[in-house]
Design an enzyme around this catalytic site. Structure first.
Site, PDB file in Angstrom:
ATOM      1  N   ALA A  62       0.833  -1.200   0.000  1.00  0.00           N
ATOM      2  CA  ALA A  62       0.000   0.000   0.000  1.00  0.00           C
ATOM      3  C   ALA A  62       0.871   1.255   0.000  1.00  0.00           C
ATOM      4  O   ALA A  62       1.972   1.274   0.563  1.00  0.00           O
ATOM      5  CB  ALA A  62      -0.914  -0.002   1.220  1.00  0.00           C
ATOM      6  N   GLY A  84       1.446  -5.761   0.386  1.00  0.00           N
ATOM      7  CA  GLY A  84       0.390  -5.880  -0.620  1.00  0.00           C
ATOM      8  C   GLY A  84       0.898  -6.281  -1.988  1.00  0.00           C
ATOM      9  O   GLY A  84       0.156  -6.876  -2.779  1.00  0.00           O
ATOM     10  N   GLU A 144       0.872  -9.895  -1.817  1.00  0.00           N
ATOM     11  CA  GLU A 144      -0.511 -10.368  -1.873  1.00  0.00           C
ATOM     12  C   GLU A 144      -1.036 -10.361  -3.305  1.00  0.00           C
ATOM     13  O   GLU A 144      -1.784 -11.253  -3.703  1.00  0.00           O
ATOM     14  CB  GLU A 144      -1.386  -9.517  -0.964  1.00  0.00           C
ATOM     15  CG  GLU A 144      -1.091  -9.752   0.516  1.00  0.00           C
ATOM     16  CD  GLU A 144      -2.013  -8.998   1.436  1.00  0.00           C
ATOM     17  OE1 GLU A 144      -2.826  -9.644   2.119  1.00  0.00           O
ATOM     18  OE2 GLU A 144      -1.915  -7.753   1.477  1.00  0.00           O
ATOM     19  N   GLU A 159       3.675  -6.581   7.513  1.00  0.00           N
ATOM     20  CA  GLU A 159       2.762  -5.683   8.222  1.00  0.00           C
ATOM     21  C   GLU A 159       2.876  -5.754   9.741  1.00  0.00           C
ATOM     22  O   GLU A 159       2.769  -4.722  10.413  1.00  0.00           O
ATOM     23  CB  GLU A 159       1.323  -5.977   7.790  1.00  0.00           C
ATOM     24  CG  GLU A 159       0.971  -5.471   6.404  1.00  0.00           C
ATOM     25  CD  GLU A 159       1.351  -6.441   5.288  1.00  0.00           C
ATOM     26  OE1 GLU A 159       0.876  -6.259   4.156  1.00  0.00           O
ATOM     27  OE2 GLU A 159       2.126  -7.388   5.558  1.00  0.00           O
TER      28      GLU A 159
END
Length: 262
Positions: free
Chosen positions: A67, A112, A115, A135
């Site tokens: 992010a 992310g 991901e 994270e």
């Protein structure tokens, strides 16, 4: 042709389309705009008979850094939740997309970004790539776009715990050894190796490939008997397809089949 601000969409070879995250100045961090454009891009490609395989990669030296935390710092909690939900929807779209998606992991795939790679069907990585779900260490949270869930299904709960709870950074070879990726190749060979996988898929029956992808994905949550019933339901219609007829005729005539996806 759609013009994108945060993506580059290319057609390197027939039936192959590449989606490139194009924010190299942020190491391809996922902004609100990038998430929106990814959603629109997949919608524009769905059902296109000229597309049989998607390549997914990042511009510059990184695959994706997660992010956009600079942007996140300006968002309200509701906006942050909306951003996270939009990224999750994109990854769910990738998983359920009828066309196979091959990740070409050219550099760090972090948070992310990792991901997004987990939403792809096959992951080919440069030996310079690194991987982390960071994270719990960096932002006091946990991967919120389904990464821990997909990772546990991919490599088992113990290895998923190792990756998520330690927030450790793994080399490409370590990621391969853990089963996080399917191939690791020298950096200079990454593009050709990934295109080679895409070419193999693109030469196969699109109807067969789409059904096989669906079976592999959905059967992961079923017992063997329910999975076998799903296999029957997906396989029986293919016997009446043009691709199946073409495959049989080509085999009898000792030639390469020319599949049309019908």
């Amino acid at each position: 042709m759609t013009t994108w601000n945060t993506l580059r969409v290319e057609n390197p070879e027939p039936y192959i389309v590449s989606i490139v995250l194009n924010r190299p100045e942020t190491r391809n961090a996922i902004s609100l705009e990038l998430a929106r454009e990814l959603d629109a891009c997949f919608a524009s490609l769905k059902g296109d008979p000229k597309v049989r395989v998607l390549l997914f990669t990042g511009e510059g030296t990184a695959f994706g850094s997660g992010a956009d935390l600079k942007e996140r710092g300006r968002l309200t909690p509701d906006q942050t939740r909306g951003h996270r939900e939009s990224v999750l929807r994109v990854i769910e779209t990738m998983e359920t997309f009828p066309i196979p998606i091959v990740a070409m992991i050219n550099g760090p795939a972090i948070a992310g970004g990792f991901e997004l790679a987990l939403g792809c069907d096959i992951r080919v990585a440069s030996d310079k790539a690194t991987f982390a779900l960071s994270e719990v260490r960096n932002v006091g949270s946990f991967p919120g776009a389904g990464g821990p869930i997909r990772l546990a299904k991919l490599v088992g709960r113990g290895r998923a715990n190792l990756v998520v709870l330690t927030a450790r950074k793994f080399s490409a070879q370590e990621a391969f050894d853990l089963g996080l990726i399917e191939m690791v190749v020298p950096h200079a060979e990454l593009r050709e190796a990934t295109l080679g996988v895409a070419r193999e898929i693109a030469g196969n029956s699109p109807t067969g490939v789409a059904a096989a992808k669906k079976l592999i994905r959905q059967s992961n949550d079923l017992d063997v008997y329910a999975a076998t019933e799903l296999s029957r339901a997906l396989r029986d219609p293919l016997d009446k397809s043009a691709d199946y007829a073409e495959g049989l005729h080509a085999w009898l005539e000792k030639r390469t089949p020319a599949f049309t996806g019908r």
